[in-house]
Design a protein around this motif. Sequence first.
Motif, mmCIF file in Angstrom:
data_model
loop_
_atom_site.group_PDB
_atom_site.id
_atom_site.type_symbol
_atom_site.label_atom_id
_atom_site.label_comp_id
_atom_site.label_asym_id
_atom_site.label_seq_id
_atom_site.Cartn_x
_atom_site.Cartn_y
_atom_site.Cartn_z
ATOM 1 N N ASN A 131 0.852 -1.184 0.000
ATOM 2 C CA ASN A 131 0.000 0.000 0.000
ATOM 3 C C ASN A 131 0.893 1.240 0.000
ATOM 4 O O ASN A 131 1.629 1.485 0.967
ATOM 5 C CB ASN A 131 -0.908 -0.014 1.232
ATOM 6 N N MET A 150 -8.562 0.192 -5.901
ATOM 7 C CA MET A 150 -7.119 0.245 -5.711
ATOM 8 C C MET A 150 -6.472 0.045 -7.077
ATOM 9 O O MET A 150 -6.753 -0.935 -7.765
ATOM 10 C CB MET A 150 -6.649 -0.838 -4.728
ATOM 11 N N GLN A 162 -7.658 -2.644 3.371
ATOM 12 C CA GLN A 162 -6.651 -1.821 4.066
ATOM 13 C C GLN A 162 -6.492 -2.217 5.542
ATOM 14 O O GLN A 162 -6.259 -1.374 6.402
ATOM 15 C CB GLN A 162 -6.989 -0.338 3.917
ATOM 16 N N GLN A 173 -2.639 3.501 -5.610
ATOM 17 C CA GLN A 173 -2.907 2.939 -4.281
ATOM 18 C C GLN A 173 -1.944 1.804 -3.907
ATOM 19 O O GLN A 173 -1.715 1.563 -2.728
ATOM 20 C CB GLN A 173 -4.349 2.419 -4.200
ATOM 21 N N TYR A 174 -1.418 1.089 -4.895
ATOM 22 C CA TYR A 174 -0.508 -0.004 -4.554
ATOM 23 C C TYR A 174 0.642 -0.106 -5.546
ATOM 24 O O TYR A 174 0.560 0.362 -6.688
ATOM 25 C CB TYR A 174 -1.251 -1.336 -4.477
ATOM 26 N N LEU A 212 -8.743 -5.854 -6.994
ATOM 27 C CA LEU A 212 -8.143 -4.597 -6.550
ATOM 28 C C LEU A 212 -8.844 -3.410 -7.197
ATOM 29 O O LEU A 212 -9.163 -2.415 -6.531
ATOM 30 C CB LEU A 212 -6.651 -4.581 -6.884
#
Length: 424
Positions: free
Chosen positions: A156, A280, A260, A285-286, A275
């Motif tokens: 993350n 995400m 999260q 976000q990642y 995701l």
Amino acid sequence: MNVLTRRRYLGLAALAAAACAAIGMSQAISSAATSITLTEEDYFNTPGQVAALALYSKQFEAAHPGVTVKRQYVPFASLNTKLLTQAAGHALPNILAVDNPFVSTMISTGQVIPLSGLKGFSTKGYFPAIISEGLSGGKYYALPVAGANSIALMYNIAMLKDAGVSPPKTWDELLAAAKKLTTSDHYGIALTCEAAEDTTWQWEPYFWSNGGKFTFSNIASAPGVQALTVWKQLIDDGSASKDCLNWSQTPAASTQFIDQKAAMMVNGPWNFSALAQGKMFYGKQYGIVPVPTRVAGQHVVVPLGGEDWMISKSGDSATQQMAFEYINGMQSPGMELKMAKLFGYLPARIAVAKTYVKQAGPQWSVYVNQTLFAHPRTLGLGVKYPKISQAVWTAMQAALSGSKSVQDALNTAQSQINSILQGK
């Protein structure tokens, strides 16, 4: 259905449209007058996988009047046992999706048929390691579902930035980062530790990259003890939840990351659709990096993942041929490319994979390299691998739960593995 389906995915219409385009059938409309019901069993549960199979089956039925496809979902940890029970009772589904290390075991039951004896079968163009998963006695018993895959470390971005840590490259960095990332709201990392093959698969990069042998013949020595100790430390210092003893790789561990509740996880590209559904996105976000190694710069050795379609002896010859038409319809280059995208896999044919790499987004960069050089788990082991894997995940559960020390747990596994390797 798993918890992922409780979220609304605003782009689901786009996914469905893409899947519809992906499942454009290449077969001519069948004029068969006989009704045939094909039963299909698998463990696929991500949004992309479920959508792809549902739409493919719908259009297959439309292209083959009189044919009905009935799909049954079975959780990953339960499927192998169920397949063996069904094989013993001569009651397998017509079509079965088998995790690639279990293909040899299914062949050994005598309840699946060689695909190489059916009209239209071809091995042309596949990666040797993938098409050879179903090779036994000079006959081919399997074709890939959607290609192959591997695993890497997902993190993350915001959580790492807030904690002031960089994506870990070594075990020491992993331990330090996971501890610093752990708060009252989330753990540093989500581990997969259930009593199933996905636990062994998750741990193999740590063991193999540390000098562990592919046969696990040195699991109780330094490579194994050091690798399992890392996982034990993550749980003991609170960086990973003890609930991981009941967590599957997908959807349990992946849901922790998407919700999260964990800052990192080791997982695969089949999660891209989930995701996205969880809002995400790669680079925002990642991020993704290779699985950390004990020493900086060590070559990461990951296992080759993916599933294979197999056909059982259930049904008459016409049903078996129709079952083959179903799985063979996914093997054309165009269809393979589109199915791979929806599944989050690397295509099984070399030429298609090259095209895929050119089209794939940056989130695929780590996975493509690792999948191309991943180690086939059953290579040289065949039907021994599932038995060895069970000894490994049983030892891992014993050590991580605290019922045995790491050394004692691995000593027990070593004794069992030695007997398996010796054919006892």
